[in-house]
Scaffold this motif. Structure first.
Motif, PDB file in Angstrom:
ATOM      1  N   HIS A  82       0.841  -1.201   0.000  1.00  0.00           N
ATOM      2  CA  HIS A  82       0.000   0.000   0.000  1.00  0.00           C
ATOM      3  C   HIS A  82       0.879   1.255   0.000  1.00  0.00           C
ATOM      4  O   HIS A  82       2.075   1.191   0.265  1.00  0.00           O
ATOM      5  N   GLY A  84       0.819   4.699   2.110  1.00  0.00           N
ATOM      6  CA  GLY A  84       0.234   5.370   3.268  1.00  0.00           C
ATOM      7  C   GLY A  84       0.701   6.804   3.348  1.00  0.00           C
ATOM      8  O   GLY A  84       1.862   7.113   3.034  1.00  0.00           O
ATOM      9  N   HIS A  99      -4.824   5.515   3.431  1.00  0.00           N
ATOM     10  CA  HIS A  99      -4.178   4.233   3.161  1.00  0.00           C
ATOM     11  C   HIS A  99      -4.774   3.669   1.876  1.00  0.00           C
ATOM     12  O   HIS A  99      -5.952   3.309   1.830  1.00  0.00           O
TER      13      HIS A  99
END
Length: 217
Positions: A82, A84, A99
């Motif tokens: 991911h 963030g 996120h």
């Protein structure tokens, strides 16, 4: 560039989670990263217009590293699945966290697993004026957006210095004070995604303001 390409990159990275693959796809990574930084810069401007106390945060300042910290978590993959980022970032306060990932996407805010001094300050604020905090948490639109506080660890008994019969013992036992709103990839790729996040930010603002006041006053 689009979020569709960002998700595609993360899926390929997740299947080839090693430095050799990243090195050979470094150009693609920087293209996706630069797209997301530009997008965060746009969000930064939008949020600054709805919150007079907003702390300007550039996309570069907001974005977290994609590398996992293997020194403290040696069993994790080399790279995260991911991107963030934390906007409205100010030292000693909770940010507005975004996120974007292939397994989960969400926005969150508040104070997650704070140090003892910070937790003590939040509990003192609840002891002094827990009614206001409960009004924020129980507001219908807040409940519809976040569903209440994030599930997190609680004390099995009352905190030191507080009676087990305290009127706000249900809140005082918490070790974290954070909320989350889950996002779908379909929502993220819509044209009105930034406007959606502005609405979520505004809904979360009284909650974050209460906590930030508690830990800075």
């Amino acid at each position: 560039m689009s979020f569709n390409k960002l998700f595609s990159f993360l899926r390929e990275l997740n299947k080839n989670n090693h430095k050799e693959w990243m090195d050979s796809h470094r150009k693609e990574y920087h293209e996706v990263r630069d797209f997301y930084i530009d997008w965060l810069n746009q969000m930064d401007i939008k949020l600054s217009k709805v919150d007079p106390d907003y702390s300007p945060t550039t996309g570069k300042q907001a974005l977290n590293r994609i590398n996992n910290n293997l020194l403290f978590h040696p069993n994790k993959p080399v790279y995260k699945d991911h991107f963030g980022a934390g906007l409205d970032k100010e030292k000693g306060k909770g940010d507005f966290y975004i996120h974007i990932g292939i397994n989960e996407s969400f926005v969150a805010g508040g104070i997650y697993k704070p140090k003892k001094e910070t937790l003590d300050s939040i509990r003192a604020a609840i002891d002094y004026n827990g009614e206001e905090f409960k009004r924020i948490l129980n507001k219908k639109s807040f409940q519809n957006t976040f569903g209440g506080l994030m599930d997190a660890e609680q004390l099995k008994t009352s905190p030191k210095g507080y009676s087990k019969d305290h009127e706000h013992i249900d809140l005082l036992r918490n070790k974290s004070f954070a909320v989350v709103h889950t996002l779908t990839q379909k929502e993220i790729m819509k044209d009105d995604f930034q406007e959606k996040l502005v609405k979520i930010y505004k809904e979360m603002l009284p909650f974050r303001s209460y906590l930030n006041k508690a830990i800075t006053v």
